[in-house]
Design a protein around this motif. Structure first.
Motif, PDB file in Angstrom:
ATOM      1  N   LEU A  35       0.829  -1.201   0.000  1.00  0.00           N
ATOM      2  CA  LEU A  35       0.000   0.000   0.000  1.00  0.00           C
ATOM      3  C   LEU A  35       0.867   1.256   0.000  1.00  0.00           C
ATOM      4  O   LEU A  35       0.530   2.239  -0.652  1.00  0.00           O
ATOM      5  N   HIS A  36       1.983   1.237   0.708  1.00  0.00           N
ATOM      6  CA  HIS A  36       2.891   2.380   0.691  1.00  0.00           C
ATOM      7  C   HIS A  36       3.475   2.592  -0.697  1.00  0.00           C
ATOM      8  O   HIS A  36       3.698   3.730  -1.111  1.00  0.00           O
ATOM      9  N   ASP A  37       3.731   1.506  -1.429  1.00  0.00           N
ATOM     10  CA  ASP A  37       4.267   1.629  -2.787  1.00  0.00           C
ATOM     11  C   ASP A  37       3.298   2.349  -3.723  1.00  0.00           C
ATOM     12  O   ASP A  37       3.724   3.011  -4.659  1.00  0.00           O
ATOM     13  N   VAL A  38       2.005   2.199  -3.483  1.00  0.00           N
ATOM     14  CA  VAL A  38       1.020   2.867  -4.344  1.00  0.00           C
ATOM     15  C   VAL A  38       0.567   4.197  -3.759  1.00  0.00           C
ATOM     16  O   VAL A  38      -0.355   4.825  -4.277  1.00  0.00           O
ATOM     17  N   GLY A  39       1.203   4.631  -2.660  1.00  0.00           N
ATOM     18  CA  GLY A  39       0.916   5.944  -2.098  1.00  0.00           C
ATOM     19  C   GLY A  39      -0.245   5.983  -1.124  1.00  0.00           C
ATOM     20  O   GLY A  39      -0.783   7.046  -0.843  1.00  0.00           O
TER      21      GLY A  39
END
Length: 80
Positions: A35-39
């Motif tokens: 989820l952090h990778d997709v912001g």
């Protein structure tokens, strides 16, 4: 599935429960990183509380491509 079969042969469901308990924390951390990778924030995992729609939304978020460059959570490992 194999643990369920072994548990049935031994007359216990302890192996399935133990396996589920062991993979619980790593699965939460993996989903948070994704989820952090997709912001998005890792708190978006709580959308699973909503019965069907929550699962669909979370799967869509986890399947999205990573943001290029740096976002609020750091540099994406896919696009260094």
């Amino acid at each position: 599935m194999a643990l369920k079969l072994i548990g049935l042969l031994l007359g216990t469901d302890f192996l399935s429960f133990l396996f589920g308990l062991v993979i619980f924390v790593p699965s939460i951390s993996y989903a948070t990183r994704r989820l952090h990778d997709v912001g998005k924030s890792g708190w978006w995992q709580l959308i699973l509380i909503v019965p069907v729609i929550g699962l669909i939304v979370l799967v869509v978020f986890l399947a999205q491509d990573s943001e290029k460059g740096e976002n609020a959570y750091g540099v994406s490992p896919k696009y260094p």
